[in-house]
Write an enzyme that holds these catalytic residues in place. Sequence first.
Site, PDB file in Angstrom:
ATOM      1  N   ASP A  30       1.020  -1.158  -0.064  1.00  0.00           N
ATOM      2  CA  ASP A  30      -0.107   0.064   0.101  1.00  0.00           C
ATOM      3  C   ASP A  30       0.847   1.312  -0.103  1.00  0.00           C
ATOM      4  OD1 ASP A  30      -3.042   0.747   1.045  1.00  0.00           O
ATOM      5  OD2 ASP A  30      -1.817   2.262   1.024  1.00  0.00           O
ATOM      6  N   ILE A  31       0.717   2.284  -0.805  1.00  0.00           N
ATOM      7  CA  ILE A  31       1.349   3.651  -0.889  1.00  0.00           C
ATOM      8  C   ILE A  31       1.329   4.240   0.364  1.00  0.00           C
ATOM      9  CG2 ILE A  31      -0.483   5.121  -1.860  1.00  0.00           C
ATOM     10  CD1 ILE A  31       1.632   5.892  -4.007  1.00  0.00           C
ATOM     11  N   ASN A  86     -12.758  -3.124   2.794  1.00  0.00           N
ATOM     12  CA  ASN A  86     -13.710  -2.104   2.944  1.00  0.00           C
ATOM     13  C   ASN A  86     -14.680  -1.920   1.983  1.00  0.00           C
ATOM     14  OD1 ASN A  86     -12.067  -1.173   5.217  1.00  0.00           O
ATOM     15  ND2 ASN A  86     -10.606  -0.044   3.855  1.00  0.00           N
ATOM     16  N   GLY A  92     -15.539   2.902   4.135  1.00  0.00           N
ATOM     17  CA  GLY A  92     -14.292   3.304   3.826  1.00  0.00           C
ATOM     18  C   GLY A  92     -13.634   2.959   2.617  1.00  0.00           C
ATOM     19  N   GLN A  93     -14.261   2.472   1.685  1.00  0.00           N
ATOM     20  CA  GLN A  93     -13.794   2.218   0.348  1.00  0.00           C
ATOM     21  C   GLN A  93     -13.666   3.502  -0.393  1.00  0.00           C
ATOM     22  OE1 GLN A  93     -16.199  -0.449  -2.005  1.00  0.00           O
ATOM     23  NE2 GLN A  93     -14.320  -0.824  -3.533  1.00  0.00           N
ATOM     24  N   HIS A  99     -10.388  -5.164  -3.369  1.00  0.00           N
ATOM     25  CA  HIS A  99      -9.185  -5.602  -2.741  1.00  0.00           C
ATOM     26  C   HIS A  99      -8.997  -5.914  -1.343  1.00  0.00           C
ATOM     27  CE1 HIS A  99      -9.824  -1.076  -2.305  1.00  0.00           C
ATOM     28  NE2 HIS A  99      -9.175  -1.091  -1.163  1.00  0.00           N
ATOM     29  N   LEU A 100      -8.218  -6.659  -0.957  1.00  0.00           N
ATOM     30  CA  LEU A 100      -8.005  -7.070   0.309  1.00  0.00           C
ATOM     31  C   LEU A 100      -6.934  -6.504   1.096  1.00  0.00           C
ATOM     32  CD1 LEU A 100      -9.213  -9.377   2.260  1.00  0.00           C
ATOM     33  CD2 LEU A 100      -7.698 -10.860   1.204  1.00  0.00           C
ATOM     34  N   HIS A 101      -6.796  -5.896   2.276  1.00  0.00           N
ATOM     35  CA  HIS A 101      -5.847  -5.341   2.914  1.00  0.00           C
ATOM     36  C   HIS A 101      -5.355  -6.329   3.837  1.00  0.00           C
ATOM     37  CE1 HIS A 101      -6.905  -0.702   2.286  1.00  0.00           C
ATOM     38  NE2 HIS A 101      -7.962  -1.313   1.906  1.00  0.00           N
TER      39      HIS A 101
HETATM   40  P1  5GP Z   1      -9.795   1.367   0.595  1.00  0.00           P
HETATM   41  O1  5GP Z   1     -10.007   2.690   1.273  1.00  0.00           O
HETATM   42  O2  5GP Z   1     -10.349   1.597  -0.999  1.00  0.00           O
HETATM   43  O3  5GP Z   1      -9.952   0.067   1.206  1.00  0.00           O
HETATM   44  O4  5GP Z   1      -8.168   1.312   0.151  1.00  0.00           O
HETATM   45  C1  5GP Z   1      -7.496   1.948  -0.917  1.00  0.00           C
HETATM   46  C2  5GP Z   1      -5.969   1.774  -0.527  1.00  0.00           C
HETATM   47  O5  5GP Z   1      -5.185   1.902  -1.798  1.00  0.00           O
HETATM   48  C3  5GP Z   1      -5.670   2.865   0.553  1.00  0.00           C
HETATM   49  O6  5GP Z   1      -4.945   2.153   1.551  1.00  0.00           O
HETATM   50  C4  5GP Z   1      -4.768   3.600  -0.317  1.00  0.00           C
HETATM   51  O7  5GP Z   1      -3.613   4.110   0.314  1.00  0.00           O
HETATM   52  C5  5GP Z   1      -4.069   2.535  -1.460  1.00  0.00           C
HETATM   53  N1  5GP Z   1      -3.831   3.157  -2.502  1.00  0.00           N
HETATM   54  C6  5GP Z   1      -4.344   4.372  -3.284  1.00  0.00           C
HETATM   55  N2  5GP Z   1      -3.691   4.557  -4.501  1.00  0.00           N
HETATM   56  C7  5GP Z   1      -2.429   3.746  -4.338  1.00  0.00           C
HETATM   57  C8  5GP Z   1      -1.783   3.564  -5.642  1.00  0.00           C
HETATM   58  O8  5GP Z   1      -1.454   4.413  -6.599  1.00  0.00           O
HETATM   59  N3  5GP Z   1      -0.472   2.731  -5.197  1.00  0.00           N
HETATM   60  C9  5GP Z   1      -0.652   1.864  -3.956  1.00  0.00           C
HETATM   61  N4  5GP Z   1       0.384   0.952  -3.725  1.00  0.00           N
HETATM   62  N5  5GP Z   1      -1.639   1.882  -3.254  1.00  0.00           N
HETATM   63  C10 5GP Z   1      -2.636   2.830  -3.368  1.00  0.00           C
END
Ligand code: 5GP
Length: 113
Positions: A30-31, A86, A92-93, A99-101
Amino acid sequence: MEECIFCKIVKGEIPAKRIYEDEDYLAFHDINPQAPVHVLIIPKKHIESLNAAGEEHRALLGGLLLVAKKVAAEMNLKKGYRLVINTGPDGGQEVFHLHLHLLGGRALAWPPG
Ligand code: 5GP
Ligand code: ZN
């Protein structure tokens, strides 16, 4: 899905620190990590969210968990980890590609905020 950021990562159009890849799945860091280990595991196929998944995705969803377990082992998360999906605004998506964290490397609080 022309503008989906995770589809662009799958295609290599946006760089990511890749950890695992096979025909159906990709895992990358994750970034904006929320724990010492914070990896995203995605199906390469674009599915908007868990709510957009159907019976036809049963095997793909099961495989996602097995890849997560494999990545957790590769990341040496012997003391445990957490998997999060999420879903929707209250979940919080932010990125609408399923995607799975995978979070680990420290004791995680419960309940989450
Ligand atoms: P969500 O909130 O949709 O469950 O999580 C999205 C996740 O994607 C966040 O934790 C965010 O930091 C990560 N993310 C968003 N854009 C990028 C990207 O360009 N590269 C990477 N590696 N992670 C990203
Ligand atoms: Zn996508």
